[in-house]
Motif scaffolding. Structure first.
Motif, PDB file in Angstrom:
ATOM      1  N   ILE A 117       0.860  -1.191   0.000  1.00  0.00           N
ATOM      2  CA  ILE A 117       0.000   0.000   0.000  1.00  0.00           C
ATOM      3  C   ILE A 117       0.892   1.235   0.000  1.00  0.00           C
ATOM      4  N   ASP A 118       0.572   2.197  -0.844  1.00  0.00           N
ATOM      5  CA  ASP A 118       1.337   3.442  -0.956  1.00  0.00           C
ATOM      6  C   ASP A 118       0.692   4.508  -0.068  1.00  0.00           C
ATOM      7  N   PRO A 119       1.349   4.900   1.025  1.00  0.00           N
ATOM      8  CA  PRO A 119       0.745   5.869   1.947  1.00  0.00           C
ATOM      9  C   PRO A 119       0.591   7.266   1.359  1.00  0.00           C
ATOM     10  N   ASN A 123      -5.133   7.004   2.275  1.00  0.00           N
ATOM     11  CA  ASN A 123      -5.103   7.529   3.636  1.00  0.00           C
ATOM     12  C   ASN A 123      -6.295   7.079   4.475  1.00  0.00           C
ATOM     13  N   GLY A 124      -6.990   6.044   3.993  1.00  0.00           N
ATOM     14  CA  GLY A 124      -8.101   5.492   4.763  1.00  0.00           C
ATOM     15  C   GLY A 124      -7.598   4.619   5.896  1.00  0.00           C
ATOM     16  N   ARG A 125      -8.494   3.820   6.450  1.00  0.00           N
ATOM     17  CA  ARG A 125      -8.154   3.042   7.638  1.00  0.00           C
ATOM     18  C   ARG A 125      -8.232   1.544   7.378  1.00  0.00           C
ATOM     19  N   LEU A 134      -6.445 -13.468  12.682  1.00  0.00           N
ATOM     20  CA  LEU A 134      -5.528 -13.934  13.720  1.00  0.00           C
ATOM     21  C   LEU A 134      -5.073 -12.787  14.617  1.00  0.00           C
ATOM     22  N   LEU A 135      -4.655 -11.678  14.022  1.00  0.00           N
ATOM     23  CA  LEU A 135      -4.203 -10.520  14.793  1.00  0.00           C
ATOM     24  C   LEU A 135      -5.222  -9.391  14.656  1.00  0.00           C
ATOM     25  N   GLN A 136      -6.120  -9.319  15.613  1.00  0.00           N
ATOM     26  CA  GLN A 136      -7.208  -8.352  15.513  1.00  0.00           C
ATOM     27  C   GLN A 136      -6.741  -6.929  15.817  1.00  0.00           C
ATOM     28  N   GLU A 137      -5.536  -6.784  16.351  1.00  0.00           N
ATOM     29  CA  GLU A 137      -5.035  -5.448  16.682  1.00  0.00           C
ATOM     30  C   GLU A 137      -4.416  -4.731  15.478  1.00  0.00           C
ATOM     31  N   VAL A 138      -4.403  -5.370  14.312  1.00  0.00           N
ATOM     32  CA  VAL A 138      -3.857  -4.723  13.117  1.00  0.00           C
ATOM     33  C   VAL A 138      -4.876  -3.703  12.620  1.00  0.00           C
ATOM     34  N   ASN A 139      -4.791  -2.521  13.170  1.00  0.00           N
ATOM     35  CA  ASN A 139      -5.679  -1.414  12.815  1.00  0.00           C
ATOM     36  C   ASN A 139      -4.857  -0.140  12.696  1.00  0.00           C
ATOM     37  N   GLY A 140      -5.225   0.728  11.777  1.00  0.00           N
ATOM     38  CA  GLY A 140      -4.524   2.001  11.691  1.00  0.00           C
ATOM     39  C   GLY A 140      -4.795   2.724  10.390  1.00  0.00           C
ATOM     40  N   ASP A 141      -4.359   3.955  10.329  1.00  0.00           N
ATOM     41  CA  ASP A 141      -4.515   4.771   9.123  1.00  0.00           C
ATOM     42  C   ASP A 141      -3.385   4.464   8.146  1.00  0.00           C
ATOM     43  N   MET A 142      -3.742   4.324   6.886  1.00  0.00           N
ATOM     44  CA  MET A 142      -2.759   3.880   5.893  1.00  0.00           C
ATOM     45  C   MET A 142      -1.677   4.918   5.608  1.00  0.00           C
ATOM     46  N   TRP A 148       3.860   0.893  11.840  1.00  0.00           N
ATOM     47  CA  TRP A 148       3.507   0.269  13.114  1.00  0.00           C
ATOM     48  C   TRP A 148       2.821  -1.074  12.898  1.00  0.00           C
ATOM     49  N   MET A 149       1.891  -1.138  11.942  1.00  0.00           N
ATOM     50  CA  MET A 149       1.181  -2.385  11.701  1.00  0.00           C
ATOM     51  C   MET A 149       2.133  -3.486  11.231  1.00  0.00           C
ATOM     52  N   LEU A 150       3.069  -3.127  10.364  1.00  0.00           N
ATOM     53  CA  LEU A 150       4.054  -4.112   9.902  1.00  0.00           C
ATOM     54  C   LEU A 150       4.940  -4.566  11.056  1.00  0.00           C
ATOM     55  N   GLU A 151       5.341  -3.641  11.884  1.00  0.00           N
ATOM     56  CA  GLU A 151       6.176  -3.985  13.036  1.00  0.00           C
ATOM     57  C   GLU A 151       5.429  -4.894  14.007  1.00  0.00           C
ATOM     58  N   TYR A 152       4.143  -4.607  14.183  1.00  0.00           N
ATOM     59  CA  TYR A 152       3.321  -5.422  15.083  1.00  0.00           C
ATOM     60  C   TYR A 152       3.231  -6.865  14.581  1.00  0.00           C
ATOM     61  N   ILE A 153       2.978  -7.031  13.294  1.00  0.00           N
ATOM     62  CA  ILE A 153       2.936  -8.379  12.712  1.00  0.00           C
ATOM     63  C   ILE A 153       4.293  -9.054  12.846  1.00  0.00           C
ATOM     64  N   ASP A 154       5.357  -8.320  12.553  1.00  0.00           N
ATOM     65  CA  ASP A 154       6.703  -8.888  12.625  1.00  0.00           C
ATOM     66  C   ASP A 154       7.063  -9.329  14.040  1.00  0.00           C
ATOM     67  N   SER A 155       6.560  -8.603  15.037  1.00  0.00           N
ATOM     68  CA  SER A 155       6.864  -8.982  16.422  1.00  0.00           C
ATOM     69  C   SER A 155       6.222 -10.318  16.767  1.00  0.00           C
ATOM     70  N   PHE A 156       5.062 -10.594  16.160  1.00  0.00           N
ATOM     71  CA  PHE A 156       4.447 -11.904  16.366  1.00  0.00           C
ATOM     72  C   PHE A 156       5.200 -12.983  15.598  1.00  0.00           C
ATOM     73  N   LEU A 157       5.588 -12.667  14.368  1.00  0.00           N
ATOM     74  CA  LEU A 157       6.308 -13.650  13.551  1.00  0.00           C
ATOM     75  C   LEU A 157       7.671 -13.994  14.141  1.00  0.00           C
ATOM     76  N   ALA A 158       8.206 -13.099  14.969  1.00  0.00           N
ATOM     77  CA  ALA A 158       9.525 -13.325  15.587  1.00  0.00           C
ATOM     78  C   ALA A 158       9.443 -14.203  16.831  1.00  0.00           C
ATOM     79  N   LEU A 159       8.242 -14.493  17.301  1.00  0.00           N
ATOM     80  CA  LEU A 159       8.094 -15.320  18.503  1.00  0.00           C
ATOM     81  C   LEU A 159       8.550 -16.752  18.222  1.00  0.00           C
ATOM     82  N   PRO A 160       8.993 -17.481  19.251  1.00  0.00           N
ATOM     83  CA  PRO A 160       9.260 -18.911  19.075  1.00  0.00           C
ATOM     84  C   PRO A 160       7.999 -19.625  18.597  1.00  0.00           C
TER      85      PRO A 160
END
Length: 218
Positions: A117-119, A123-125, A134-142, A148-160
């Motif tokens: 997505i090109d910010p 600029n919608g949500r 799976l990750l219901q917290e992935v919410n935000g303005d584009m 932040w949303m990418l970082e949030y997903i990556d933090s889950f993918l980095a878990l054992p």
């Protein structure tokens, strides 16, 4: 008096749209979406990660991002695809034309969508307002929150892997929060989740177990 239209785009990929017999094309989605926005009406579109199956996963994400960039909808609502038992998609699968992707790969597809997505154009949500995601917290303005949303997903993918699996199972059993709050579950439920995450070794069996819970949501 109409001030918002909700439209189930499902995918922006012509290949996926043809597969699911949606009855429209990417070009038609863009033309229709722009007309809604130009008319001053809010547009909320729905995207189904996983609906293209394993074979069209990349196409589903990337081509949908193209539509989002071209239309700039006010909302993009995520609705992870699950193969409903008894649905017509089972016939497509059984005929060899479609392979359901894994629960984790559907999350990767969401990540790929966000990454394309090109910010500067959208600029919608993004909203992940459904228990099927799976990750219901992935919410935000584009235009501001994609990093932040990418970082949030990556933090889950980095878990054992065990920690990922524990949360997957908890979520599919109906846990409404993110993995950082699994301690809020009853101890007996935590034990069930951990036992399943540890003892189901075969990946196909794992996906089947997850599916038994997700089937109830659709």
């Amino acid at each position: 008096g109409l001030d918002r239209i909700h439209s189930g785009y499902e995918s922006g990929s012509d290949k996926v749209l043809a597969l699911i017999e949606k009855g429209c094309t990417q070009e038609e989605q863009i033309i229709g979406g722009r007309k809604v926005r130009d008319a001053g009406i809010e547009l909320s579109i729905y995207f189904m990660p996983g609906v293209g199956g394993r074979e069209l996963s990349d196409d589903n994400a990337i081509e949908t991002a193209k539509v989002i960039n071209a239309v700039n909808p006010n909302f993009v609502r995520l609705r992870t695809f699950v193969l409903r038992t008894g649905s017509l998609m089972e016939e497509v699968r059984d005929a060899g034309g479609w392979t359901e992707d894994t629960d984790m790969n559907k999350l990767l597809e969401i990540r790929k969508l966000l990454a394309h997505i090109d910010p500067t154009k959208a600029n919608g949500r993004i909203t992940s307002d459904h228990i099927i995601n799976l990750l219901q917290e992935v919410n935000g303005d584009m235009d501001t929150d994609l990093p932040w949303m990418l970082e949030y997903i990556d933090s889950f993918l980095a878990l054992p892997k065990l920690e990922q699996r524990k949360y997957q199972m908890a979520r599919r059993m109906g846990f409404p929060l993110d993995w950082k709050q699994l301690w809020r579950m009853r101890e007996s439920d935590q034990k069930i989740v951990e036992d399943l995450a540890k003892n189901i070794v075969d990946e196909k069996d794992w996906e089947k177990k997850l599916h038994t819970y997700m089937d109830h949501y659709i």
